[in-house]
Structures are given as C-alpha cells and as structure tokens.
Design a protein around this motif. Sequence first.
Motif, short mmCIF file in Angstrom:
data_model
loop_
_atom_site.label_atom_id
_atom_site.label_comp_id
_atom_site.label_asym_id
_atom_site.label_seq_id
_atom_site.Cartn_x
_atom_site.Cartn_y
_atom_site.Cartn_z
N SER A 66 0.38 -0.75 0.09
CA SER A 66 0.09 -0.23 0.21
C SER A 66 0.93 1.01 -0.41
O SER A 66 0.90 2.75 -0.38
CB SER A 66 -1.18 0.22 1.48
N ARG A 67 1.88 1.69 0.89
CA ARG A 67 2.89 2.19 0.34
C ARG A 67 3.07 2.31 -0.19
O ARG A 67 3.78 3.55 -1.06
CB ARG A 67 4.29 2.42 2.09
N ASP A 68 4.26 1.97 -0.91
CA ASP A 68 4.44 1.85 -2.15
C ASP A 68 3.11 2.27 -3.89
O ASP A 68 3.58 2.76 -4.91
CB ASP A 68 5.02 0.59 -3.02
N ALA A 69 2.41 1.85 -3.22
CA ALA A 69 0.58 2.33 -4.06
C ALA A 69 0.05 3.87 -3.84
O ALA A 69 0.72 4.62 -5.00
CB ALA A 69 -0.30 1.79 -4.12
N MET A 70 0.39 4.07 -2.85
CA MET A 70 0.67 5.75 -2.55
C MET A 70 1.67 6.72 -3.31
O MET A 70 1.07 7.92 -3.83
CB MET A 70 -0.02 6.19 -0.90
N ALA A 71 2.52 6.20 -3.12
CA ALA A 71 3.52 6.81 -3.47
C ALA A 71 3.50 6.60 -5.01
O ALA A 71 3.53 7.77 -5.65
CB ALA A 71 4.78 6.44 -3.14
N LYS A 72 2.97 5.61 -6.20
CA LYS A 72 3.36 5.71 -7.20
C LYS A 72 2.07 6.93 -7.81
O LYS A 72 2.03 7.34 -8.61
CB LYS A 72 2.92 4.38 -7.89
N LEU A 73 0.64 6.63 -7.51
CA LEU A 73 -0.41 7.10 -7.58
C LEU A 73 0.25 8.77 -7.16
O LEU A 73 -0.99 9.44 -7.70
CB LEU A 73 -1.69 6.94 -6.32
N HIS A 74 0.40 8.74 -6.00
CA HIS A 74 0.97 10.73 -6.31
C HIS A 74 1.79 11.10 -7.29
O HIS A 74 1.78 12.48 -8.10
CB HIS A 74 1.96 11.19 -4.86
N ALA A 75 2.32 10.25 -8.17
CA ALA A 75 3.93 10.09 -8.97
C ALA A 75 3.41 10.18 -10.01
O ALA A 75 3.01 10.67 -11.31
CB ALA A 75 5.01 10.15 -8.97
N GLN A 76 2.25 9.53 -10.19
CA GLN A 76 1.89 9.31 -12.29
C GLN A 76 -0.08 8.63 -11.98
O GLN A 76 -0.67 8.34 -10.40
CB GLN A 76 2.12 7.89 -12.43
N ALA A 77 -0.65 8.54 -13.34
CA ALA A 77 -1.95 9.10 -13.19
C ALA A 77 -2.54 7.70 -13.74
O ALA A 77 -2.20 7.22 -15.00
CB ALA A 77 -2.51 9.82 -14.03
N PHE A 78 -3.24 6.77 -12.78
CA PHE A 78 -4.25 5.61 -12.93
C PHE A 78 -5.19 5.34 -13.14
O PHE A 78 -6.04 6.48 -12.72
CB PHE A 78 -3.78 4.29 -12.00
N ASP A 79 -5.63 4.90 -14.53
CA ASP A 79 -7.90 4.96 -14.83
C ASP A 79 -8.20 3.91 -13.34
O ASP A 79 -9.34 4.44 -12.95
CB ASP A 79 -8.16 4.18 -15.70
N LEU A 80 -7.13 2.78 -13.01
CA LEU A 80 -8.27 2.16 -11.90
C LEU A 80 -6.88 1.05 -10.97
O LEU A 80 -5.45 0.95 -11.51
CB LEU A 80 -8.50 0.92 -12.72
N VAL A 81 -7.29 1.52 -9.86
CA VAL A 81 -6.45 -0.20 -8.50
C VAL A 81 -7.05 -1.33 -8.78
O VAL A 81 -8.37 -1.32 -8.36
CB VAL A 81 -5.90 0.72 -7.56
N VAL A 82 -5.85 -2.35 -8.74
CA VAL A 82 -6.69 -4.24 -8.25
C VAL A 82 -5.56 -4.60 -7.01
O VAL A 82 -4.36 -4.12 -7.30
CB VAL A 82 -6.16 -4.40 -9.63
N THR A 83 -6.40 -3.94 -5.76
CA THR A 83 -5.89 -4.48 -4.78
C THR A 83 -5.74 -5.85 -4.12
O THR A 83 -6.83 -5.94 -4.01
CB THR A 83 -5.19 -3.25 -4.13
N ASP A 84 -4.84 -6.30 -3.20
CA ASP A 84 -5.29 -7.61 -2.82
C ASP A 84 -5.86 -6.77 -1.20
O ASP A 84 -5.52 -5.43 -1.28
CB ASP A 84 -3.72 -7.97 -2.25
N LEU A 85 -5.82 -8.22 -0.28
CA LEU A 85 -6.98 -6.70 0.54
C LEU A 85 -5.83 -7.42 1.71
O LEU A 85 -5.81 -5.91 2.73
CB LEU A 85 -8.18 -7.86 1.32
N GLN A 86 -5.67 -8.50 2.11
CA GLN A 86 -4.03 -9.07 3.34
C GLN A 86 -2.77 -8.44 2.35
O GLN A 86 -2.22 -8.92 2.73
CB GLN A 86 -4.71 -10.35 3.63
N MET A 87 -2.16 -7.35 2.55
CA MET A 87 -1.22 -7.11 3.40
C MET A 87 -0.58 -6.98 4.39
O MET A 87 -0.97 -5.92 4.97
CB MET A 87 -0.90 -6.15 2.26
N PRO A 88 0.59 -6.72 4.54
CA PRO A 88 1.68 -6.56 5.57
C PRO A 88 1.68 -5.32 6.50
O PRO A 88 1.41 -4.70 7.82
CB PRO A 88 3.11 -7.46 5.45
#
Length: 428
Positions: A35-57
Amino acid sequence: MASILVVDDSLLDRELIKGLLAAEPDLQVETANGSRDAMAKLHAQAFDLVVTDLQMPDIDGLQLVKSLRDEFPHLPAILVTAHGSETIAAAALDEGAAGYVPKSELSEKLVDTVRNTLILMQAERSYSDLVEHTTFTEFHFELDHDRNLIPPLVDLAQQIISGVGHRNPVQRVRIGVALEQALLNALFHGNLEISRGISIPPPGELGDEAFQQIIRSRLADPIYSDRKIFVEFQISRSLCKFIVRDQGRGFRVPDTHSIEEGGGRGLVLIRSFMDEVEFNDKGNEITMVRRWDAASFSESGRRKSQQFDDTSHDSSISEPVYGRLISERSGRTIPLTEKRLVIGRRKTCHIVLPYREVSAHHCQMYVVEGFWFVKDLDSGNGIRINGKPVKRGRMDPGDTLTVAKYNYRIEYAPVEIGAIGINRPQEA
C-alpha cells in the motif's frame, strides 16, 4: 489505453494479476509491492483503476481503499480476496471499493470485472447537456431477453444521476454495478432459471459453448422465452430508487450478508453498494435505494467545474492555483486549481471546453515531481504538445497544449508545485 495499478505484497500473485491484465492489448499495467508503494506511485502518476489484494502486511487493502476514497475519490478500486478475507472485503466494499474478485476465480472474472468498471467510468454520454438540468426523473421499462439492452439502461441511469448533481464518479459506478447485477440476475437466474452455480458472462459477452447451449434451449421453450423484465427507476436530488421484477419462480433470499453465503457475488455487491435492499415475498422483485449525502454535491447541487469557451472568464476563483492555461485564440486564462484534473466537453469535467471537436473526457492533466503532464483519454481528435501528437507527455512552462484543434499555452513555476533541483521527470 487504460492504466491499471496492481497492488500486492506477494511477487507471485502480483505477476499473476499483471499477466492476466497485460495480455489485453489496450490495458497498461504497473505494479506496487504494497500500500505504501502504491500511494507513492499514485501521487507520481495518473492511473485509471487500482486492483489491490486485501491482505498485506504494511497497510491492508481496507485501509488502502479508505485512502483512495479520501485522496483520489475519482479512482475506482477492485479488490482481490482470498478465502477467509470475506469480512474485510465486505468492509472494503462499504468503504468505497467498486468491486471484488475472489483469488480462486481470477482467470475467469478479473478481466471482465476490470473492463466493466472502466466502461462504466468512461462511457461517452451524448446527451449530458440535457440531463444536467434534471431535477426528477422516472422511467418504466419492459425488457425482453436481449442482454445488449442492459449496458445502455445502466448508462442512462448513470447519466441521470450525474445530471441531478451527484458528482462522485466512483459512487455512480457502484450504483451502476448494483443495477447491472440486478438486471443480470433477473434475466438469467430469474426468467431463464439458470442455476446460480453457473457463472454468468458480463453484458456483451456470449459465454462458453455450454452456456450458449443452455440459453438456446431456454429461448426455444415458450415457458421461458415469453417472460419479461419490468424495470422502474426514480432519480431525484435526494435519492435514486430502482425496482427490478422478473417473471420467474423467484428464489429464497438468504438472511446473511456474508460473501460466501449471501446468495452470490451479485447480491453481495448490491447490498454493499445500496443503502436499502428489499425483496418481495416471492423473491422475483428487488427494490434498491441509494440516498445522497451533502458531500456528494456542490453547493448549487451540481459538481463544481470550470467552464471556458474562450469568450468568458470567472475571476472569482479563490482556490490555490498550480499554474494556468492561456488560450491562444482569445488570450483568456484558465487557472489550474487542482494537481489532477480532467479536460473535456462534459459538464462534470474539471475544465469544460464546450466544443464539438472535444471529446466528453478528452485528456487528463496531472503533476509529477513539480511538472505538469498530460494523458490522452482515447479522445476522438487527440492531443499535441508543441504541435507533436502524443498519448502522454510532460509539458514544460511555456509549452503549447493542443486539445483537438484548440491551443493553450501552459504557464507555471515547477519549484512552487514540488520540483527539487534541475532534474525533470521523463515518464509518468
């Protein structure tokens, strides 16, 4: 081409999901290892959709969905659920996710779920100017067994919802998913009495040969073929209400809301996305209600947007400005009041250019490390930077952005919006 961000802490699962999506020629896929890596990439780049696992450490998918709702309210998320994560998945759906796919059914359902969500987000709306003036709408439909009628009916409902001022596109998608699932259930499980253990293909897909054979058999039998689906919806500035009734024998509605025991994935989505869900005693009619909260609307009951036609200018804008576009046609200035915005003809865009050559959702502008980038949203007439056609690219101060045939010079100070040093980002 749609940009998808896949989030999963497991390299194996991450690459599996990426492979399924990247096999589609019109999907561009990037990955994040949590999730932390995802938020960093979302702030740096535009995406149309996120596909995410639910259980992450680091931060679980539920918290990621909450963060997306708060920081990127126009970005839909699809959940990938493992066995045992049903409670978290249900909570994430309640928090704003647009859908979910069990890990055991990734190969069968992931691509269809992603595509359906993107279609609902990006559908061209040819009469948006008319529905912008809607205050109350009521429709009654009598449908036969043509599954191709479902997408335009869902799209019509979304357009009316947008027209009455409900400005959050992710929430409109969730309502569209609920209505679509109710219609699919009425058609296949209700009128045609297809077993609930058989996977139903999304609208526009025929399904495998075994499924098609069942459909042909049912449609050849007058017991099933003459049945109708009756649809009623009411949409106002306070709520939307859908009633869907089929002529099948009905079914026993389960009491539980569990993902495993809630009567199938469609019913789970409906119950998660709507405020009130009721069935008649027979089980062949569903009533769904979604009420609007005040945060869904601008003060006037419509989404706040900046509309420019090169002949007028609103000098009252007091929000922070991250730069400006200057029309080469008229010299008028368009302030850039957000770091991520959509330009298009539709009234729900951040910057509205009401010209017929401009697509409904023409392009997206966004800031990366203090520099403005632009991305074409599969528009009809494309975009250019300094006269060069591009799908996406960086715009330096003083560059000219062409939207369809309309030219705008961009002016901004990179250091004032986050640039550090002399390096300029190359990709976004």
